[in-house]
Design a protein around this motif. Structure first.
Motif, mmCIF file in Angstrom:
data_model
loop_
_atom_site.group_PDB
_atom_site.id
_atom_site.type_symbol
_atom_site.label_atom_id
_atom_site.label_comp_id
_atom_site.label_asym_id
_atom_site.label_seq_id
_atom_site.Cartn_x
_atom_site.Cartn_y
_atom_site.Cartn_z
ATOM 1 N N MET A 71 0.844 -1.195 0.000
ATOM 2 C CA MET A 71 0.000 0.000 0.000
ATOM 3 C C MET A 71 0.885 1.253 0.000
ATOM 4 O O MET A 71 1.702 1.443 0.904
ATOM 5 N N PRO A 72 0.757 2.129 -0.986
ATOM 6 C CA PRO A 72 1.611 3.317 -1.062
ATOM 7 C C PRO A 72 1.370 4.277 0.096
ATOM 8 O O PRO A 72 0.291 4.298 0.693
ATOM 9 N N GLU A 73 2.381 5.078 0.398
ATOM 10 C CA GLU A 73 2.323 5.997 1.532
ATOM 11 C C GLU A 73 1.774 7.367 1.174
ATOM 12 O O GLU A 73 1.534 8.190 2.051
ATOM 13 N N THR A 74 1.600 7.640 -0.118
ATOM 14 C CA THR A 74 1.018 8.911 -0.533
ATOM 15 C C THR A 74 -0.179 8.642 -1.437
ATOM 16 O O THR A 74 -0.332 7.550 -1.993
ATOM 17 N N VAL A 75 -1.020 9.652 -1.589
ATOM 18 C CA VAL A 75 -2.294 9.468 -2.267
ATOM 19 C C VAL A 75 -2.115 9.187 -3.752
ATOM 20 O O VAL A 75 -2.757 8.294 -4.314
#
Length: 310
Positions: A71-75
């Motif tokens: 899951m990426p840490e930025t939108v």
């Protein structure tokens, strides 16, 4: 903030991390939703399609225990879920997003969805960190009134989401959560009296934090609502009318008339979730902090009650 500048660092905190990207795209006739999530107990993806007129609702969920999804840490990053029974891809570069999904069997028929989402230049979003304690917190980016277009194919039927008549909503969440959780969440997007109006309404999980996730996006400009909301509804019959009002003021004064209830339940002993999501229309008013009042009538959206042990 009005843009998602945050980086979601939720390393550690074994079994307490909750991360998801939820998209919903609606026209005046249909809604399609695609989600990829990791609850620390499991990775999962789910999609659903709702025809407002016929009330036909089809849903498919695939969960993989302890999958550890990247899951990426930025939108504004890409995210994929690949399984032999369901594939979901959420691509996002900040200016444009693309939602795709494929399944061999979706109520017994093949599913193919391709939807493009555009963020107009300068479009503002609601981004907030809710603090419960020093080690329990949630960052959420709520984005609405995003122009969308594309299609959903189920078997031999094709459902169009027309450009200029369809809207996308993004709920991006990253946090370290308490085990027992309750929330209400409502959202809407559409045209009202020549204005694009999007609503994000929340309660329960933010109570007592002195922060809220409430706001209205009007013609691309975010108007933050700082007061807590009071949701009034009948939890024994979610299809009865709801009201959402700011506590101690008339800044938000809305009635919600449901026309369909979606129920999603999970019960895996230590992991339990029950969501009642009702779709319908909002009528009432929103007043900005500057004192401008906007009337809404039959604004398409949804509201939900969620209880979880996770």
């Amino acid at each position: 903030s009005r843009q998602p500048f945050h980086r979601s660092n939720v390393r550690g905190h074994l079994l307490r991390k909750k991360r998801w990207n939820y998209w919903a795209v609606s026209s005046d006739r249909y809604l399609f939703s695609a989600t990829i999530a990791d609850t620390d107990y499991m990775g999962l993806a789910f999609v659903y399609f709702l025809d407002f007129e016929t009330k036909r609702c089809i849903e498919k969920t695939i969960s993989v225990p302890f999958a550890r999804l990247p899951m990426p840490e930025t939108v504004y990053e890409d995210l994929r879920f690949r399984h032999k029974r369901l594939r979901v891809a959420l691509k996002d570069d900040g200016a444009n997003a693309r939602i795709t999904a494929k399944a061999r069997s979706f109520a017994g028929q093949p599913l193919r969805a391709e939807i493009d989402v555009t963020r107009p230049a300068g479009h503002e979003t609601l981004n907030v960190v809710i603090p419960w304690s020093r080690d329990r917190f949630q960052f959420t980016s709520k984005q609405n009134t995003l122009p969308a277009s594309g299609f959903v194919e189920i078997g031999g039927e094709r459902y169009e989401f027309e450009e200029g008549k369809s809207w996308a909503v993004l709920d991006y969440g990253r946090g370290v959560w308490r085990y027992n959780t309750f929330w209400n969440w409502g959202a809407a997007s559409g045209m009202q009296n020549g204005h694009t109006i999007g609503l994000n309404l929340g309660g329960g999980w933010t109570d007592g934090t002195r922060m809220t996730e409430n706001g209205a996006c009007i013609d691309g400009r975010l108007h933050k609502i700082h007061d807590d909301l009071e949701f009034d509804y009948d939890s024994s019959d979610f299809m009865r009318p709801w009201t959402a009002r700011t506590r101690g003021s008339d800044q938000v004064d809305l009635t919600f008339e449901p026309f369909f209830e979606r129920v999603a339940k999970t019960n895996l002993l230590i992991l339990k979730s029950e969501v009642h999501q009702v779709f319908g229309r909002y009528t009432g008013s929103i007043t900005t902090n500057e004192g401008t009042r906007y009337e809404v009538s039959d604004l398409l959206g949804w509201v939900e009650q969620h209880n979880a042990r996770w």
